[in-house]
Design a protein around this motif. Structure first.
Motif, PDB file in Angstrom:
ATOM      1  N   SER A  74     -13.035  -8.633  12.084  1.00  0.00           N
ATOM      2  CA  SER A  74     -13.741  -7.702  11.203  1.00  0.00           C
ATOM      3  C   SER A  74     -12.795  -7.073  10.192  1.00  0.00           C
ATOM      4  O   SER A  74     -11.574  -7.094  10.361  1.00  0.00           O
ATOM      5  CB  SER A  74     -14.417  -6.609  12.038  1.00  0.00           C
ATOM      6  OG  SER A  74     -15.289  -7.171  12.986  1.00  0.00           O
ATOM      7  N   ASP A  75     -13.378  -6.498   9.162  1.00  0.00           N
ATOM      8  CA  ASP A  75     -12.567  -5.871   8.125  1.00  0.00           C
ATOM      9  C   ASP A  75     -11.950  -4.576   8.623  1.00  0.00           C
ATOM     10  O   ASP A  75     -12.596  -3.782   9.305  1.00  0.00           O
ATOM     11  CB  ASP A  75     -13.441  -5.576   6.897  1.00  0.00           C
ATOM     12  CG  ASP A  75     -13.849  -6.840   6.170  1.00  0.00           C
ATOM     13  OD1 ASP A  75     -13.138  -7.856   6.306  1.00  0.00           O
ATOM     14  OD2 ASP A  75     -14.865  -6.817   5.467  1.00  0.00           O
ATOM     15  N   LEU A  76     -10.692  -4.388   8.268  1.00  0.00           N
ATOM     16  CA  LEU A  76      -9.988  -3.162   8.617  1.00  0.00           C
ATOM     17  C   LEU A  76      -9.538  -2.476   7.341  1.00  0.00           C
ATOM     18  O   LEU A  76      -9.378  -3.106   6.299  1.00  0.00           O
ATOM     19  CB  LEU A  76      -8.784  -3.471   9.513  1.00  0.00           C
ATOM     20  CG  LEU A  76      -9.110  -4.099  10.875  1.00  0.00           C
ATOM     21  CD1 LEU A  76      -7.825  -4.527  11.581  1.00  0.00           C
ATOM     22  CD2 LEU A  76      -9.889  -3.131  11.746  1.00  0.00           C
ATOM     23  N   HIS A  77      -9.340  -1.181   7.426  1.00  0.00           N
ATOM     24  CA  HIS A  77      -8.918  -0.389   6.274  1.00  0.00           C
ATOM     25  C   HIS A  77      -7.554   0.220   6.575  1.00  0.00           C
ATOM     26  O   HIS A  77      -7.260   0.565   7.722  1.00  0.00           O
ATOM     27  CB  HIS A  77      -9.952   0.705   6.002  1.00  0.00           C
ATOM     28  CG  HIS A  77      -9.820   1.345   4.655  1.00  0.00           C
ATOM     29  ND1 HIS A  77      -9.586   0.626   3.503  1.00  0.00           N
ATOM     30  CD2 HIS A  77      -9.882   2.650   4.271  1.00  0.00           C
ATOM     31  CE1 HIS A  77      -9.513   1.458   2.475  1.00  0.00           C
ATOM     32  NE2 HIS A  77      -9.689   2.694   2.926  1.00  0.00           N
ATOM     33  N   THR A  78      -6.705   0.329   5.567  1.00  0.00           N
ATOM     34  CA  THR A  78      -5.364   0.868   5.775  1.00  0.00           C
ATOM     35  C   THR A  78      -5.102   2.040   4.837  1.00  0.00           C
ATOM     36  O   THR A  78      -5.724   2.163   3.779  1.00  0.00           O
ATOM     37  CB  THR A  78      -4.285  -0.206   5.546  1.00  0.00           C
ATOM     38  OG1 THR A  78      -4.343  -0.652   4.172  1.00  0.00           O
ATOM     39  CG2 THR A  78      -4.482  -1.396   6.464  1.00  0.00           C
ATOM     40  N   GLY A  79      -4.185   2.892   5.242  1.00  0.00           N
ATOM     41  CA  GLY A  79      -3.833   4.052   4.427  1.00  0.00           C
ATOM     42  C   GLY A  79      -2.426   4.536   4.744  1.00  0.00           C
ATOM     43  O   GLY A  79      -1.777   4.045   5.677  1.00  0.00           O
ATOM     44  N   ILE A  80      -1.973   5.516   3.977  1.00  0.00           N
ATOM     45  CA  ILE A  80      -0.661   6.140   4.168  1.00  0.00           C
ATOM     46  C   ILE A  80      -0.862   7.649   4.209  1.00  0.00           C
ATOM     47  O   ILE A  80      -1.569   8.206   3.360  1.00  0.00           O
ATOM     48  CB  ILE A  80       0.305   5.801   3.008  1.00  0.00           C
ATOM     49  CG1 ILE A  80       0.524   4.279   2.879  1.00  0.00           C
ATOM     50  CG2 ILE A  80       1.635   6.538   3.192  1.00  0.00           C
ATOM     51  CD1 ILE A  80       1.467   3.680   3.883  1.00  0.00           C
ATOM     52  N   THR A  81      -0.252   8.316   5.184  1.00  0.00           N
ATOM     53  CA  THR A  81      -0.381   9.768   5.246  1.00  0.00           C
ATOM     54  C   THR A  81       0.777  10.448   4.525  1.00  0.00           C
ATOM     55  O   THR A  81       1.901   9.943   4.502  1.00  0.00           O
ATOM     56  CB  THR A  81      -0.385  10.281   6.695  1.00  0.00           C
ATOM     57  OG1 THR A  81       0.757   9.776   7.393  1.00  0.00           O
ATOM     58  CG2 THR A  81      -1.643   9.854   7.415  1.00  0.00           C
ATOM     59  N   ASN A  82       0.473  11.617   3.954  1.00  0.00           N
ATOM     60  CA  ASN A  82       1.549  12.440   3.410  1.00  0.00           C
ATOM     61  C   ASN A  82       2.065  13.349   4.518  1.00  0.00           C
ATOM     62  O   ASN A  82       1.682  13.204   5.679  1.00  0.00           O
ATOM     63  CB  ASN A  82       1.088  13.208   2.160  1.00  0.00           C
ATOM     64  CG  ASN A  82       0.073  14.306   2.478  1.00  0.00           C
ATOM     65  OD1 ASN A  82      -0.249  14.574   3.632  1.00  0.00           O
ATOM     66  ND2 ASN A  82      -0.437  14.940   1.442  1.00  0.00           N
ATOM     67  N   THR A  83       2.933  14.278   4.203  1.00  0.00           N
ATOM     68  CA  THR A  83       3.536  15.115   5.244  1.00  0.00           C
ATOM     69  C   THR A  83       2.537  16.091   5.860  1.00  0.00           C
ATOM     70  O   THR A  83       2.808  16.671   6.913  1.00  0.00           O
ATOM     71  CB  THR A  83       4.729  15.909   4.682  1.00  0.00           C
ATOM     72  OG1 THR A  83       4.273  16.736   3.588  1.00  0.00           O
ATOM     73  CG2 THR A  83       5.823  14.979   4.198  1.00  0.00           C
ATOM     74  N   ASN A  84       1.374  16.266   5.235  1.00  0.00           N
ATOM     75  CA  ASN A  84       0.349  17.166   5.765  1.00  0.00           C
ATOM     76  C   ASN A  84      -0.813  16.421   6.427  1.00  0.00           C
ATOM     77  O   ASN A  84      -1.823  17.030   6.780  1.00  0.00           O
ATOM     78  CB  ASN A  84      -0.193  18.066   4.647  1.00  0.00           C
ATOM     79  CG  ASN A  84       0.861  19.016   4.112  1.00  0.00           C
ATOM     80  OD1 ASN A  84       1.540  19.682   4.885  1.00  0.00           O
ATOM     81  ND2 ASN A  84       1.016  19.060   2.794  1.00  0.00           N
ATOM     82  N   GLY A  85      -0.685  15.098   6.565  1.00  0.00           N
ATOM     83  CA  GLY A  85      -1.732  14.320   7.216  1.00  0.00           C
ATOM     84  C   GLY A  85      -2.889  13.930   6.328  1.00  0.00           C
ATOM     85  O   GLY A  85      -3.908  13.449   6.822  1.00  0.00           O
ATOM     86  N   VAL A  86      -2.747  14.120   5.018  1.00  0.00           N
ATOM     87  CA  VAL A  86      -3.775  13.640   4.087  1.00  0.00           C
ATOM     88  C   VAL A  86      -3.586  12.128   3.937  1.00  0.00           C
ATOM     89  O   VAL A  86      -2.472  11.659   3.717  1.00  0.00           O
ATOM     90  CB  VAL A  86      -3.658  14.329   2.712  1.00  0.00           C
ATOM     91  CG1 VAL A  86      -4.695  13.763   1.745  1.00  0.00           C
ATOM     92  CG2 VAL A  86      -3.821  15.834   2.860  1.00  0.00           C
ATOM     93  N   VAL A  87      -4.674  11.377   4.089  1.00  0.00           N
ATOM     94  CA  VAL A  87      -4.586   9.920   4.076  1.00  0.00           C
ATOM     95  C   VAL A  87      -4.897   9.371   2.683  1.00  0.00           C
ATOM     96  O   VAL A  87      -6.018   9.490   2.188  1.00  0.00           O
ATOM     97  CB  VAL A  87      -5.542   9.290   5.109  1.00  0.00           C
ATOM     98  CG1 VAL A  87      -5.353   7.770   5.136  1.00  0.00           C
ATOM     99  CG2 VAL A  87      -5.298   9.881   6.493  1.00  0.00           C
TER     100      VAL A  87
END
Length: 218
Positions: A74-87
């Motif tokens: 299935s399709d997956l989504h990816t992200g990167i968090t900043n130092t405050n946990g914002v994705v």
């Protein structure tokens, strides 16, 4: 609160469950006053709250999907968090900055706690990278094959590696070394949880114990 999986051994079986029962589900022997062959151990949960994992690479099921989608098909989504946990994550509408929605995902920390200089500049790097023309949907459209959320996250990681004079990672290298092992672990964990929820226990043969000196040739 999510239940944790525990494993204990008895009568040459490894038994997985959400709690240690009063008697062995395999042989019926009561555990009252008896010692287990091995002390119960907790099985690490492969999922974490991405918003509480700063400076990390995240993998989660695509929108409107369930955690069962960690089955490799299935399709997956990816992200990167900043130092405050914002994705920060790239979509058809451009880069989003999510404050919620990644509460249960696979997270891979990208920065060691003692890398103070990188941590201090992380948010600046991430914001600058995310506002580049490359990620403006009016300039270049989202493409599921070669201009997607994974390209966005990997390109950012390689930009950070470049600032440290480290070689870039190819898509295959990053996938094989960092992502696939964690996805396989997550898939097995979910299957284990489903089996326990349905049958109360998941029981397999214990691996044979190797005694000292066994297997050595003279």
């Amino acid at each position: 609160m999510e239940r944790s999986v525990v494993k204990f051994s008895h009568c040459d079986k490894d038994i997985f469950c959400f709690f240690v029962p009063e008697q062995c589900p395999e042989c019926g022997v009561s555990f009252s006053g008896r010692r287990l062959e091995e002390a119960p151990v907790s099985i690490p949960n492969p999922f974490s709250n991405g918003h509480k994992t700063p400076c990390a690479f995240l993998v989660a099921p695509a929108e409107e999907s369930s955690l069962r989608d960690f089955d490799g098909g299935s399709d997956l989504h990816t992200g990167i968090t900043n130092t405050n946990g914002v994705v920060y994550n790239y979509t058809k509408d451009g880069v989003r900055r999510d404050h919620h929605g990644w509460e249960r995902c696979i997270s891979i920390p990208l920065v060691k706690p003692d890398m103070y200089n990188l941590i201090d500049q992380w948010d600046q790097y991430l914001e600058k990278f995310s506002t580049e023309q490359t990620w403006d949907p009016l300039w270049q459209s989202f493409n599921e094959e070669n201009h997607n959320c994974y390209n966005y996250t990997l390109m950012y990681i390689n930009c950070v590696l470049a600032t440290q004079a480290k070689p870039a990672l190819s898509k295959d290298e990053f996938t094989q070394s960092f992502i696939l092992p964690r996805i396989k672990r997550a898939s097995k964990y979910l299957t284990l949880c489903e089996e326990i929820a349905h049958c109360h226990f998941y029981i397999v043969d214990s691996p044979p114990k190797v005694t000292e000196g066994e297997g050595k040739s003279d």
